[in-house]
Design a protein around this motif. Sequence first.
Motif, PDB file in Angstrom:
ATOM      1  N   LYS A 115       8.113 -18.452 -11.449  1.00 57.09           N
ATOM      2  CA  LYS A 115       7.655 -17.450 -12.486  1.00 57.09           C
ATOM      3  C   LYS A 115       8.735 -17.205 -13.555  1.00 57.09           C
ATOM      4  O   LYS A 115       9.880 -17.135 -13.025  1.00 57.09           O
ATOM      5  CB  LYS A 115       7.419 -16.393 -11.523  1.00 57.09           C
ATOM      6  CG  LYS A 115       6.186 -16.134 -10.614  1.00 57.09           C
ATOM      7  CD  LYS A 115       5.945 -14.590 -10.117  1.00 57.09           C
ATOM      8  CE  LYS A 115       4.718 -14.819  -9.349  1.00 57.09           C
ATOM      9  NZ  LYS A 115       5.063 -15.281  -8.144  1.00 57.09           N
ATOM     10  N   SER A 116       8.337 -17.224 -14.572  1.00 58.04           N
ATOM     11  CA  SER A 116       8.986 -17.177 -15.619  1.00 58.04           C
ATOM     12  C   SER A 116      10.405 -17.720 -15.879  1.00 58.04           C
ATOM     13  O   SER A 116      11.458 -17.132 -15.708  1.00 58.04           O
ATOM     14  CB  SER A 116       9.157 -15.506 -16.537  1.00 58.04           C
ATOM     15  OG  SER A 116       9.421 -14.762 -15.127  1.00 58.04           O
ATOM     16  N   LYS A 147       3.234 -23.159 -12.234  1.00 57.10           N
ATOM     17  CA  LYS A 147       3.025 -21.813 -12.191  1.00 57.10           C
ATOM     18  C   LYS A 147       2.912 -21.462 -10.492  1.00 57.10           C
ATOM     19  O   LYS A 147       3.568 -20.350 -10.229  1.00 57.10           O
ATOM     20  CB  LYS A 147       1.649 -21.773 -12.533  1.00 57.10           C
ATOM     21  CG  LYS A 147       1.312 -21.484 -13.942  1.00 57.10           C
ATOM     22  CD  LYS A 147       0.245 -20.803 -14.475  1.00 57.10           C
ATOM     23  CE  LYS A 147      -1.086 -21.634 -14.045  1.00 57.10           C
ATOM     24  NZ  LYS A 147      -1.440 -23.049 -14.503  1.00 57.10           N
TER      25      LYS A 147
END
Lengths: 354, 512
Positions: free
Chosen positions: B371-372, B367
Amino acid sequence: MKKINFTPLISSLLAILAGLVIGFLILLICNTKEAVPGFLTIIMGPFTHGLEGIGDVLYYATPLILCGTSVGFAFRTGLFNIGGSGQYLMGAFGAVYVGLMCEFLGPVQWVVALIVACILGGICGGITGALKAYFNVNEVITSIMLNYISLYFVNMTIRGNAMLFNPARNESRNIKEVAEVPQLGLDKIFSGSAVNIGIIIAIVVAIIIYIILEKTVFGYELKACGFNKNASRYAGINENKSIIYSMIIAGAICGLAGGIAYLSGTGKHIEIKDVIPAEGFNGISVALLGVSNPIAIIFSGLFIAYLTAGGFYLQLFHFSKEIIDIIIAIIIYFSAFSLLVTNIISRKSKKGKE
Amino acid sequence: MGSEYAIEMKHITIKFGNLVANDDVTLQLKKGEIHALLGENGAGKSTLMSILFGLYHADKGEIYVNGVKENITDPLVANKLGIGMVHQHFKLVENFTVLENIILGCEDEKMGLLRMDKARKKITEISSKYNFDIDLDAKIENITVGMQQRTEILKMLYRDNNILIFDEPTAVLTPNEIDEFMEILKNLKAEGKSILFISHKLDEIKKVADKCTILRLGKVVNTVNCEDCTKEQLSEMMVGRKVSLKVDKKPATPGDVVLKVRNLTIAGEKGHKDKVENVSLDVRSGEIVCIAGIDGNGQSEFVKGLTGLMKVKSGKVYLCDEDITYATVRHRNMGLMSHIPEDRHRDGLVLDYSVAKNVVLQQYFDKEFSKSGFLDKNEILKYTHQIMKEYDIRSSNGEYTICRAMSGGNQQKIITGREMTKPHKLMIAVQPTRGLDVGAIEYIHKKIVELRDRGIAVLLVSFELEEVMNLADKILVMYEGQIVGKFDPKTVDLNELGLYMAGSKRMNLEVA
Ligand SMILES: Nc1ncnc2c1ncn2[C@@H]1O[C@H](COP(=O)(O)OP(=O)(O)OP(=O)(O)O)[C@@H](O)[C@H]1O
Ligand SMILES: [Mg+2]
């Protein structure tokens, strides 16, 4: 702080220059009188035919960019996809099949056809990937063999299905216009040419692949495996998964190229013959010239297409159009040496460590 | 011919981008002399030697070989002038035999066919002259680094080179092999060869070198007679401050068992005996357990078994009470285990990635750094910057530098910094200071003790007794895949330890 490395660009440009110079010499030898106008045709080629010429370039460039992106992508992840032709053919088959058999799909028929093309190409690539991942069989060997398997599979299936087969011409049947890849007004701009939105799809795919490779977590893994298998294992990356995904994607892109090419309404049919389509191999050339960078591959694809189109007009000057193939081959030959050239250049600017 | 110098490099300057790697360096190598080159990681030693060998071209300066000014444009020219080089990272073809590697590039052929017999005869002569005990038909991938190095040396001698460059030849050798290598150097000198020798180990320099040139930040600090200087003076000139190689540390306060290994056995190649046999040991939080032993006694395999890089044949590994015998590498990496691997180029780094990308090698998907599905470049750069600052990692292009273009010691620092910074409960370090300069070693040792005091369990594998004695709270000796001795470093006798390492004595230990 970050510097862009221009050496690959320079070496590709040098390769192109060398190819053109030698090409000119060949023209001189063949027909001294018309060498100069002939050469100018190659250079100016498509532009002498206005927008139609440009449209043709875009049309020729579509499969080149896609297959080039496929090969370049695989190469960046440490794999050599020499099976592009088989994947292309499988894609073509998938698209033609849906194009002929699934009229009930109406306006989305061509979309479904291209998706099926991707899937079949992807399966073809995936098999190569899985064999490499789980049985450590070299991908070059399996993908070459798959080229032939795909060829005979496609021939057999088409011939065996009356809905697909046109026995009079020994090729696949005509596809209805509704199933073709739309031109979306491009035919208005470049009137007279066969260009369709395939070129846009190709460019978008190349950009997406670029983003995947450079910006995403997924691309980080794929490239790490390509650069150093041991270190990626150490990092906890699942190497087998990376190899398979990578080949599936490479295969799907070539499949897409095949799908687009055979749904373009240019009278292209899958002919029943024992010849593997050249597109996959052309992809290798394009990728080489574009040093496996998807953005550069867009340009190298356009460039090769430009020369190919120019080659047709060369016939006006009593040259055979194969000369353009020779010139392209020389350019590719030189760019295959691009690594060497790159090294020499960087040695001169003394940055060639190890 | 007339010159007393085999090599003179005068006013050499070379820049990589903004970084001045060599700045007006002058170096003179007398004929028949062993001349050492000393300097911090990234001081420019390898670069200077690469210039001499024709791999790089100096922006300024001149090179004289035997008194004649030469323009060494590439290694072939260097070879013709009788200059040979053994690189910091060997350049051998893995699946060729020793013999094939030696003659590579100057094959003897007749009508297009390779003729090996003459070469074989010459090489056998050379190797018996120097007492090299080497199997010419073994494949490189199957022999030890020590043997690989002999292959490299034979390669130079086969080409009748008289000026020999060794770039950190001893960094990868075991103490025994180092002693043998020192003998080889002396023999070569006695033969009249002129030798340039890079090392971070002051003992070695004191032992064999006549002269020593010290580089710092690309500049020559001094050239001294080795006899006239103490080790302390040398290291002070090199780092610019006093260095203490003795680590201050409080007595350990071991806590719970973090790593519990029971009856671990790891198979060898087909038809060979097990590499690791029935090893049981505990490592507690807040203690440093060292595995001492001679290279090749199963230490590498043992570590690979613990870290998930090699299959375990039988036995169990528990980390914080969790059975991780068959856990994935990723699972072990996540917050539990840090691992400084033995071979930095093979396992530790993706050399074609930048420093930044290497620093997040096990965490890129976390994380914190993504990000995504997209890498979070800013966070990664920030994190890299912090580690580079803390561990004094030097490079020409900051976080963006491709690791391949960095000095060996700085590459090692990336790995060490990365593994020490990422969250973990157990640190497994194999030769963590290999190829580092004394200043850096001092720093890393301090860091390891700091880890321990923070309650981390440390398992250290080292072939250097000095390192073991300095750091360990508990010493285990590994011999032929088994733990054969357990000692307290405060009371152990070095000779005694040696006997266990050589396999002439052993204890019977249930759990070490
Ligand atoms: N090809 C290159 N491109 C850019 N920078 C380089 C290159 N090679 C070396 N450098 C930089 O030049 C400096 C000197 O490197 P060099 O390899 O000579 O160090 P060294 O003294 O051998 O160190 P070590 O003891 O760590 O091996 C380093 O900061 C390194 O990052
Ligand atoms: Mg070095």
